[in-house]
Design a protein around this motif. Sequence first.
Motif, PDB file in Angstrom:
ATOM      1  N   VAL A  96       0.846  -1.187   0.000  1.00 33.09           N
ATOM      2  CA  VAL A  96       0.000   0.000   0.000  1.00 33.09           C
ATOM      3  C   VAL A  96       0.887   1.244   0.000  1.00 33.09           C
ATOM      4  O   VAL A  96       1.906   1.289   0.677  1.00 33.09           O
ATOM      5  CB  VAL A  96      -0.908   0.008   1.244  1.00 33.09           C
ATOM      6  CG1 VAL A  96      -1.722   1.282   1.300  1.00 33.09           C
ATOM      7  CG2 VAL A  96      -1.809  -1.203   1.233  1.00 33.09           C
ATOM      8  N   GLY A  97       0.526   2.240  -0.760  1.00 29.00           N
ATOM      9  CA  GLY A  97       1.309   3.463  -0.821  1.00 29.00           C
ATOM     10  C   GLY A  97       2.137   3.578  -2.075  1.00 29.00           C
ATOM     11  O   GLY A  97       2.805   4.566  -2.282  1.00 29.00           O
ATOM     12  N   ALA A  98       2.115   2.510  -2.883  1.00 27.63           N
ATOM     13  CA  ALA A  98       2.688   2.541  -4.232  1.00 27.63           C
ATOM     14  C   ALA A  98       4.196   2.515  -4.287  1.00 27.63           C
ATOM     15  O   ALA A  98       4.766   2.413  -5.350  1.00 27.63           O
ATOM     16  CB  ALA A  98       2.186   3.744  -5.035  1.00 27.63           C
ATOM     17  N   ARG A  99       4.902   2.625  -3.162  1.00 32.30           N
ATOM     18  CA  ARG A  99       6.356   2.577  -3.250  1.00 32.30           C
ATOM     19  C   ARG A  99       6.774   1.196  -3.715  1.00 32.30           C
ATOM     20  O   ARG A  99       6.407   0.196  -3.117  1.00 32.30           O
ATOM     21  CB  ARG A  99       6.979   2.874  -1.890  1.00 32.30           C
ATOM     22  CG  ARG A  99       6.722   4.267  -1.377  1.00 32.30           C
ATOM     23  CD  ARG A  99       7.395   4.470  -0.042  1.00 32.30           C
ATOM     24  NE  ARG A  99       7.040   3.445   0.931  1.00 32.30           N
ATOM     25  CZ  ARG A  99       7.694   3.228   2.055  1.00 32.30           C
ATOM     26  NH1 ARG A  99       8.749   3.965   2.355  1.00 32.30           N
ATOM     27  NH2 ARG A  99       7.308   2.287   2.877  1.00 32.30           N
ATOM     28  N   ALA A 100       7.550   1.178  -4.781  1.00 26.93           N
ATOM     29  CA  ALA A 100       8.026  -0.086  -5.319  1.00 26.93           C
ATOM     30  C   ALA A 100       9.507  -0.246  -5.029  1.00 26.93           C
ATOM     31  O   ALA A 100      10.265   0.726  -5.054  1.00 26.93           O
ATOM     32  CB  ALA A 100       7.785  -0.154  -6.827  1.00 26.93           C
ATOM     33  N   PHE A 101       9.900  -1.499  -4.760  1.00 31.32           N
ATOM     34  CA  PHE A 101      11.290  -1.806  -4.446  1.00 31.32           C
ATOM     35  C   PHE A 101      11.771  -2.859  -5.428  1.00 31.32           C
ATOM     36  O   PHE A 101      11.089  -3.858  -5.664  1.00 31.32           O
ATOM     37  CB  PHE A 101      11.408  -2.289  -3.002  1.00 31.32           C
ATOM     38  CG  PHE A 101      10.945  -1.258  -2.011  1.00 31.32           C
ATOM     39  CD1 PHE A 101       9.631  -1.250  -1.579  1.00 31.32           C
ATOM     40  CD2 PHE A 101      11.808  -0.280  -1.544  1.00 31.32           C
ATOM     41  CE1 PHE A 101       9.182  -0.281  -0.683  1.00 31.32           C
ATOM     42  CE2 PHE A 101      11.369   0.681  -0.646  1.00 31.32           C
ATOM     43  CZ  PHE A 101      10.057   0.681  -0.215  1.00 31.32           C
ATOM     44  N   PHE A 102      12.935  -2.617  -5.985  1.00 27.79           N
ATOM     45  CA  PHE A 102      13.418  -3.417  -7.095  1.00 27.79           C
ATOM     46  C   PHE A 102      14.480  -4.426  -6.682  1.00 27.79           C
ATOM     47  O   PHE A 102      15.250  -4.193  -5.735  1.00 27.79           O
ATOM     48  CB  PHE A 102      14.016  -2.508  -8.168  1.00 27.79           C
ATOM     49  CG  PHE A 102      12.987  -1.748  -8.950  1.00 27.79           C
ATOM     50  CD1 PHE A 102      12.450  -0.566  -8.460  1.00 27.79           C
ATOM     51  CD2 PHE A 102      12.543  -2.221 -10.180  1.00 27.79           C
ATOM     52  CE1 PHE A 102      11.488   0.129  -9.183  1.00 27.79           C
ATOM     53  CE2 PHE A 102      11.584  -1.516 -10.906  1.00 27.79           C
ATOM     54  CZ  PHE A 102      11.065  -0.352 -10.407  1.00 27.79           C
TER      55      PHE A 102
END
Lengths: 111, 113
Positions: A96-102
């Motif tokens: 939730v919150g849209a932060r994406a981690f690669f």
Amino acid sequence: SQTIHQWPATLVQPVGSPLSLECTVEGTSNPNLYWYRQAAGRGLQLLFYSVGIGQISSEVPQNLSASRPQDRQFILSSKKLLLSDSGFYLCAWSEVGARAFFGQGTRLTVV
Amino acid sequence: GQQLNQSPQSMFIQEGEDVSMNCTSSSIFNTWLWYKQEPGEGPVLLIALYKAGELTSNGRLTAQFGITRKDSFLNISASIPSDVGIYFCAGPPLMEYGNKLVFGAGTILRVKS
């Protein structure tokens, strides 16, 4: 804490061969999962995303497919690679919150 | 599909200079994200912005969420050689399912020492 693992780091495959890239996430449940492709070090193109087990959305028609057999596992596949499939493939997760981690990425060269 | 316009495409600056880059969209975003990517690695999240007008810093980096919700900028103060990389803006378009992110084309930053 959450971690994402992507492998292999580099891959050289002949044209027409199959492909399987794997991505796993630890430390979170029911993440959104994504496969991106990056060509020539610029621009991230979203290939697939998944909001749950067995749920795959494809963004662009192509020679690739994705599967999510487990909650934190995302696989990118191809039955027969093309030269144009070469690129840098990135797996990512988000909550939730849209932060994406690669992940660290896979450099695929089709020869 | 939704696109983010990021500028400049590249910058070649002297060490110690300040850097400014921006990102614009034709539609409203509720979240703006800034990433940095170094060669051969995945992008790393630098700053996340969630509210119009929000100004957030992370060390020498400062980012702002535009009042119109259609733009954002990233500033780097007193650049150093390790700032080299590609900087991406990103955000989830409103009403998109799954929080999928769209990315700008990136700003390539090179620093002369």
